[in-house]
Design a protein around this motif. Sequence first.
Motif, PDB file in Angstrom:
ATOM      1  N   LYS A 164      58.951  59.457  40.563  1.00 54.33           N
ATOM      2  CA  LYS A 164      57.910  58.462  41.096  1.00 54.33           C
ATOM      3  C   LYS A 164      56.539  58.876  40.380  1.00 54.33           C
ATOM      4  O   LYS A 164      55.949  57.950  40.187  1.00 54.33           O
ATOM      5  CB  LYS A 164      57.703  58.974  42.605  1.00 54.33           C
ATOM      6  N   ILE A 211      51.375  42.514  49.172  1.00 53.27           N
ATOM      7  CA  ILE A 211      52.311  43.371  48.421  1.00 53.27           C
ATOM      8  C   ILE A 211      51.809  43.393  46.702  1.00 53.27           C
ATOM      9  O   ILE A 211      51.791  44.578  46.272  1.00 53.27           O
ATOM     10  CB  ILE A 211      53.621  43.100  48.314  1.00 53.27           C
ATOM     11  N   ASP A 212      51.367  42.373  46.170  1.00 55.70           N
ATOM     12  CA  ASP A 212      50.767  42.350  44.716  1.00 55.70           C
ATOM     13  C   ASP A 212      49.626  43.199  44.659  1.00 55.70           C
ATOM     14  O   ASP A 212      49.425  43.882  43.676  1.00 55.70           O
ATOM     15  CB  ASP A 212      50.684  40.651  44.422  1.00 55.70           C
ATOM     16  N   VAL A 234      50.322  47.275  44.948  1.00 54.24           N
ATOM     17  CA  VAL A 234      51.043  48.128  44.205  1.00 54.24           C
ATOM     18  C   VAL A 234      50.258  48.364  42.989  1.00 54.24           C
ATOM     19  O   VAL A 234      49.243  47.566  42.663  1.00 54.24           O
ATOM     20  CB  VAL A 234      52.566  47.253  43.657  1.00 54.24           C
ATOM     21  N   ASP A 235      50.356  49.399  42.364  1.00 50.52           N
ATOM     22  CA  ASP A 235      50.043  49.934  40.985  1.00 50.52           C
ATOM     23  C   ASP A 235      50.621  49.119  39.958  1.00 50.52           C
ATOM     24  O   ASP A 235      51.853  49.634  39.527  1.00 50.52           O
ATOM     25  CB  ASP A 235      49.923  51.311  40.826  1.00 50.52           C
ATOM     26  N   HIS A 236      49.987  48.129  39.203  1.00 48.51           N
ATOM     27  CA  HIS A 236      50.648  47.228  38.332  1.00 48.51           C
ATOM     28  C   HIS A 236      50.905  48.099  36.881  1.00 48.51           C
ATOM     29  O   HIS A 236      51.744  47.615  36.108  1.00 48.51           O
ATOM     30  CB  HIS A 236      50.038  46.105  37.967  1.00 48.51           C
ATOM     31  N   LYS A 257      52.354  51.029  37.048  1.00 46.83           N
ATOM     32  CA  LYS A 257      53.481  51.791  37.503  1.00 46.83           C
ATOM     33  C   LYS A 257      54.847  50.547  37.688  1.00 46.83           C
ATOM     34  O   LYS A 257      55.774  51.041  37.347  1.00 46.83           O
ATOM     35  CB  LYS A 257      53.384  52.622  38.785  1.00 46.83           C
ATOM     36  N   ILE A 258      54.362  49.594  38.595  1.00 46.30           N
ATOM     37  CA  ILE A 258      55.480  48.698  38.804  1.00 46.30           C
ATOM     38  C   ILE A 258      55.009  47.391  38.096  1.00 46.30           C
ATOM     39  O   ILE A 258      54.074  46.875  38.380  1.00 46.30           O
ATOM     40  CB  ILE A 258      55.446  48.343  40.263  1.00 46.30           C
ATOM     41  N   LEU A 315      55.675  44.004  38.673  1.00 46.98           N
ATOM     42  CA  LEU A 315      56.109  43.235  39.773  1.00 46.98           C
ATOM     43  C   LEU A 315      56.298  41.784  39.329  1.00 46.98           C
ATOM     44  O   LEU A 315      55.123  41.070  39.159  1.00 46.98           O
ATOM     45  CB  LEU A 315      55.133  43.232  41.143  1.00 46.98           C
ATOM     46  N   ILE A 374      59.994  52.081  47.026  1.00 48.08           N
ATOM     47  CA  ILE A 374      59.048  51.375  46.535  1.00 48.08           C
ATOM     48  C   ILE A 374      58.530  50.288  47.573  1.00 48.08           C
ATOM     49  O   ILE A 374      57.684  50.054  48.218  1.00 48.08           O
ATOM     50  CB  ILE A 374      59.372  50.866  45.358  1.00 48.08           C
ATOM     51  N   ALA A 418      55.655  49.698  50.550  1.00 52.28           N
ATOM     52  CA  ALA A 418      54.678  48.594  50.447  1.00 52.28           C
ATOM     53  C   ALA A 418      55.067  47.606  51.619  1.00 52.28           C
ATOM     54  O   ALA A 418      54.009  47.408  52.061  1.00 52.28           O
ATOM     55  CB  ALA A 418      55.365  47.671  49.130  1.00 52.28           C
TER      56      ALA A 418
END
Length: 437
Positions: free
Chosen positions: A45, A83-84, A87-89, A91-92, A94, A162, A166
């Motif tokens: 993670k 959700i967008d 999240v840490d973009h 790391k993810i 999306l 994840i 979220a």
Amino acid sequence: MSENSRPPAPSVLRTPRFWLAPVIVVTLLMSALAALYMGGILDPKKNLDHFPIALVNQDEGDTVPGSTPPERKNFGNDIAAAIDNGVDHQKIDLQQIGIAEAQSKLDSGTLYGAIVIPSDFSKRTTILAQASVVPGEVEQPIITIYTNPRAGTVSASLVQSIGTTALEAVNKNMGEQLTALVTQQLEAGGAGTQMSGASRLLLENPVNVLVVAHNPLPDGTGFGLAAFYFALLLVLAGFTGATVVNTLVDGMLGYAPTEVGPLYVQNDVAGLTRFHTLLVKWAFMIVLAGIVSALFQWISRALGLPVTHGLALWEYSTLVIAAVGITAMSVMAAFGSVGMLVNLFIFVILALPSSGGTIPLEASPRLYAWLAQFEPMHQIYMGCRAILFFDARSDSGLLHAVVMTLAGLLIGLILGFVVTRFYDRKGFDRTHRPKGA
């Protein structure tokens, strides 16, 4: 020979270098092994970097009950935006795409999972709000988290973690909004109608989050680890096979002694050039590649591994064993005994943690993703995974794996040809020369 007549120990035993060299080399090797292997698995993670997950919003919206004039509300848009934003973009990764594209990417293994908001999400949400004060049948709105177990067991666990994390915050926020909306409508309607405790409790967590495996793996696949271990078998067959063939051929041709128990045999030197000796070893490796790849598949099938593309698996396995074996032999021909250590680093120490077979590269330290660009184990794993789990689709990594394996084979052939021909032309024949000769 009596004990007293034996020659004294060579002076080399009295030098510090004799004792330090093995200790230093083995210590460094094992330290690198521990650091690389343990460093890649302890905290996936924390190491997340552009981990690909799809966000699919199919919600068509619905009219808010009691609104004047009628107001159309799309709760799916609100959740997708939440959700967008949550999240840490870094790391993810999306990806907000349609359902067809998401399914295609899941089927090819380019996505580790997807969060899907269905078309009737707002409709179910408004019905749930109405049912808080009006008797009637009600179903909670559903959001589905699709994992992709064929892309790896750990990746499926990461997607679930994840996704649920979220949606926990989104669910709570949405519950507060619905509770406030229903309370406001009740107050506007006057006294006499109250929201029950059960209804209030349901509204606090209105969304039913389901976790579903997309295209689940059949039995006999080791929860998705079968592709990794099959790839490991192929690498070991090439690496170990090359070492064994190299030793046996050199022994039979008289270039190295052969010891079996107490027997020590030194055959007469056959007189082959380095290049022709390497050709003989390559020929052995090519023959063995076809035999061993067939045996691996036969044994795996007998133990329960489902194989739907047997010919493709045999062809690719043969290519891999031949490529690894030929390259390993070329390295040993170029560097001699040190070549075995070089092969150990290339095909084992650096290769396994950068394979992506146990921990996804997107959840590993960046060093491993860099190594995976040229380390053979990652390419081999992707090829085996594509054949075993993704219907041998070229876009699931198979085409890239084949190209990279052929490139590795070509490098091995060129290295062996150039180096041995150079040694032969310079007169570096494989004969023993006493010191000072």
